[in-house]
Each structure stands twice: as structure tokens, then as C-alpha cells.
Design a protein around this motif. Sequence first.
Motif, PDB file in Angstrom:
ATOM      1  N   SER A   1      60.374  21.201  30.619  1.00  0.00           N
ATOM      2  CA  SER A   1      60.840  21.535  29.506  1.00  0.00           C
ATOM      3  C   SER A   1      59.928  22.416  28.902  1.00  0.00           C
ATOM      4  O   SER A   1      58.897  21.552  28.325  1.00  0.00           O
ATOM      5  CB  SER A   1      61.564  20.894  28.700  1.00  0.00           C
ATOM      6  OG  SER A   1      63.119  20.665  28.989  1.00  0.00           O
TER       7      SER A   1
ATOM      8  N   ALA B   1      69.932  29.167  38.774  1.00  0.00           N
ATOM      9  CA  ALA B   1      70.466  29.382  37.719  1.00  0.00           C
ATOM     10  C   ALA B   1      72.235  29.501  37.361  1.00  0.00           C
ATOM     11  O   ALA B   1      72.154  28.559  38.663  1.00  0.00           O
ATOM     12  CB  ALA B   1      70.546  30.551  36.720  1.00  0.00           C
TER      13      ALA B   1
ATOM     14  N   PRO C   1      62.519  32.600  28.349  1.00  0.00           N
ATOM     15  CA  PRO C   1      64.447  31.977  28.617  1.00  0.00           C
ATOM     16  C   PRO C   1      65.114  31.935  29.751  1.00  0.00           C
ATOM     17  O   PRO C   1      65.678  31.116  30.773  1.00  0.00           O
ATOM     18  CB  PRO C   1      65.007  32.708  27.292  1.00  0.00           C
ATOM     19  CG  PRO C   1      63.608  32.753  26.553  1.00  0.00           C
ATOM     20  CD  PRO C   1      62.673  33.085  27.263  1.00  0.00           C
TER      21      PRO C   1
ATOM     22  N   THR D   1      65.015  29.806  32.920  1.00  0.00           N
ATOM     23  CA  THR D   1      65.518  28.512  33.483  1.00  0.00           C
ATOM     24  C   THR D   1      66.235  28.488  34.417  1.00  0.00           C
ATOM     25  O   THR D   1      67.525  29.229  34.349  1.00  0.00           O
ATOM     26  CB  THR D   1      66.497  27.738  32.362  1.00  0.00           C
ATOM     27  OG1 THR D   1      65.285  28.414  30.296  1.00  0.00           O
ATOM     28  CG2 THR D   1      67.318  26.627  32.279  1.00  0.00           C
TER      29      THR D   1
ATOM     30  N   GLN E   1      63.791  21.108  37.993  1.00  0.00           N
ATOM     31  CA  GLN E   1      64.360  21.454  36.759  1.00  0.00           C
ATOM     32  C   GLN E   1      63.380  22.518  36.022  1.00  0.00           C
ATOM     33  O   GLN E   1      62.505  21.226  35.553  1.00  0.00           O
ATOM     34  CB  GLN E   1      65.604  20.441  35.835  1.00  0.00           C
ATOM     35  CG  GLN E   1      66.194  21.460  34.557  1.00  0.00           C
ATOM     36  CD  GLN E   1      67.294  22.895  35.301  1.00  0.00           C
ATOM     37  OE1 GLN E   1      68.294  22.136  35.956  1.00  0.00           O
ATOM     38  NE2 GLN E   1      66.980  23.598  34.180  1.00  0.00           N
TER      39      GLN E   1
ATOM     40  N   THR F   1      63.329  24.389  32.066  1.00  0.00           N
ATOM     41  CA  THR F   1      63.977  25.068  31.409  1.00  0.00           C
ATOM     42  C   THR F   1      62.857  26.037  30.246  1.00  0.00           C
ATOM     43  O   THR F   1      61.940  25.032  29.755  1.00  0.00           O
ATOM     44  CB  THR F   1      64.837  23.458  30.523  1.00  0.00           C
ATOM     45  OG1 THR F   1      65.825  22.827  31.301  1.00  0.00           O
ATOM     46  CG2 THR F   1      65.914  23.987  29.273  1.00  0.00           C
ATOM     47  N   VAL F   2      63.746  26.862  29.440  1.00  0.00           N
ATOM     48  CA  VAL F   2      62.317  27.245  28.665  1.00  0.00           C
ATOM     49  C   VAL F   2      63.170  27.375  27.604  1.00  0.00           C
ATOM     50  O   VAL F   2      64.235  28.252  27.956  1.00  0.00           O
ATOM     51  CB  VAL F   2      61.851  29.192  29.579  1.00  0.00           C
ATOM     52  CG1 VAL F   2      60.844  29.441  28.535  1.00  0.00           C
ATOM     53  CG2 VAL F   2      61.335  28.523  31.297  1.00  0.00           C
ATOM     54  N   SER F   3      63.196  27.319  26.526  1.00  0.00           N
ATOM     55  CA  SER F   3      63.612  27.486  25.452  1.00  0.00           C
ATOM     56  C   SER F   3      62.503  28.565  24.530  1.00  0.00           C
ATOM     57  O   SER F   3      61.581  28.710  24.265  1.00  0.00           O
ATOM     58  CB  SER F   3      63.892  26.190  24.328  1.00  0.00           C
ATOM     59  OG  SER F   3      62.100  25.284  24.142  1.00  0.00           O
TER      60      SER F   3
END
Length: 125
Positions: free
Chosen positions: A11, A40, A88, A91, A120, A122-124
Motif C-alpha cells: 500500500s 482491479a 489510485p 490499485t 496486491q 493499493t494506491v491511496s
Amino acid sequence: QVQLEESGGDSVQEGGSLRLSCKVSGLQFDVYAMGWFRQAPNKERAVIGCISFSGKFTDYADSTKGRFVISRDNAKNTLYLQMNSLKPDDTAMYYCAAQRVGAGCFLRVSDYSYWGQGTQVTVSS
């Protein structure tokens, strides 16, 4: 048996970087072209890019061209995906895959014979 094992998923914040690895065993790595794909939630699996068996040729989907770089180390039976300027929309679950071709590589999911289980990302924002 043939095994492809992805690692390096994490992440991260938007704008960050990650490098994914794909360790391959059970086949002669240096005669297989390799590809990276991602999926995704609620979307079809999409190609990121591919690399020829020698590593001299690469090809990328337009969506990742310029931000992602695929490389390989045949001495280590390992494929890499360097991802920069992550967004994002990046992700997804990321997969590596192998295809036996004489030259070059192809950007179609259906061309690949062997697949890993995925890692996995995940980009926030």
C-alpha cells in the motif's frame, strides 16, 4: 511443476513507487517471453506490458507507458516491474505470466500459458 511467484505488492501513497518481482521455477526461464497484467475489482484482467525472452524487446499498454518499466534477470529467473508515479487507478492485483514464443512478445492475455497467483498493489490519494 511450473511456479510463478509475485512479490513486492504494498500500500503506497499517490505519486509513490514500487518494484514488483516474479520468481519463476519449473521452466527454462530464458526461452519464455514474460508479461505483467493487473486486475482491479469488477474489471477484466488487463495487460501492462511484456518482455521478450532475451530482454531486448519490450512493449507496453498505452495506460502505463512511460510510468512502468519491465525488466528481467535471466540468471536469477526473475521478472521485474518498476512502477513510478503511482495513481489510485493503479490499485489492482498484479500478475506475471509466461509465454513460449520465438521472438518478441504479445500483449494478449490469451497468449500466456502460465500465471502467478498475484500480488496486491493499493494506491491511496
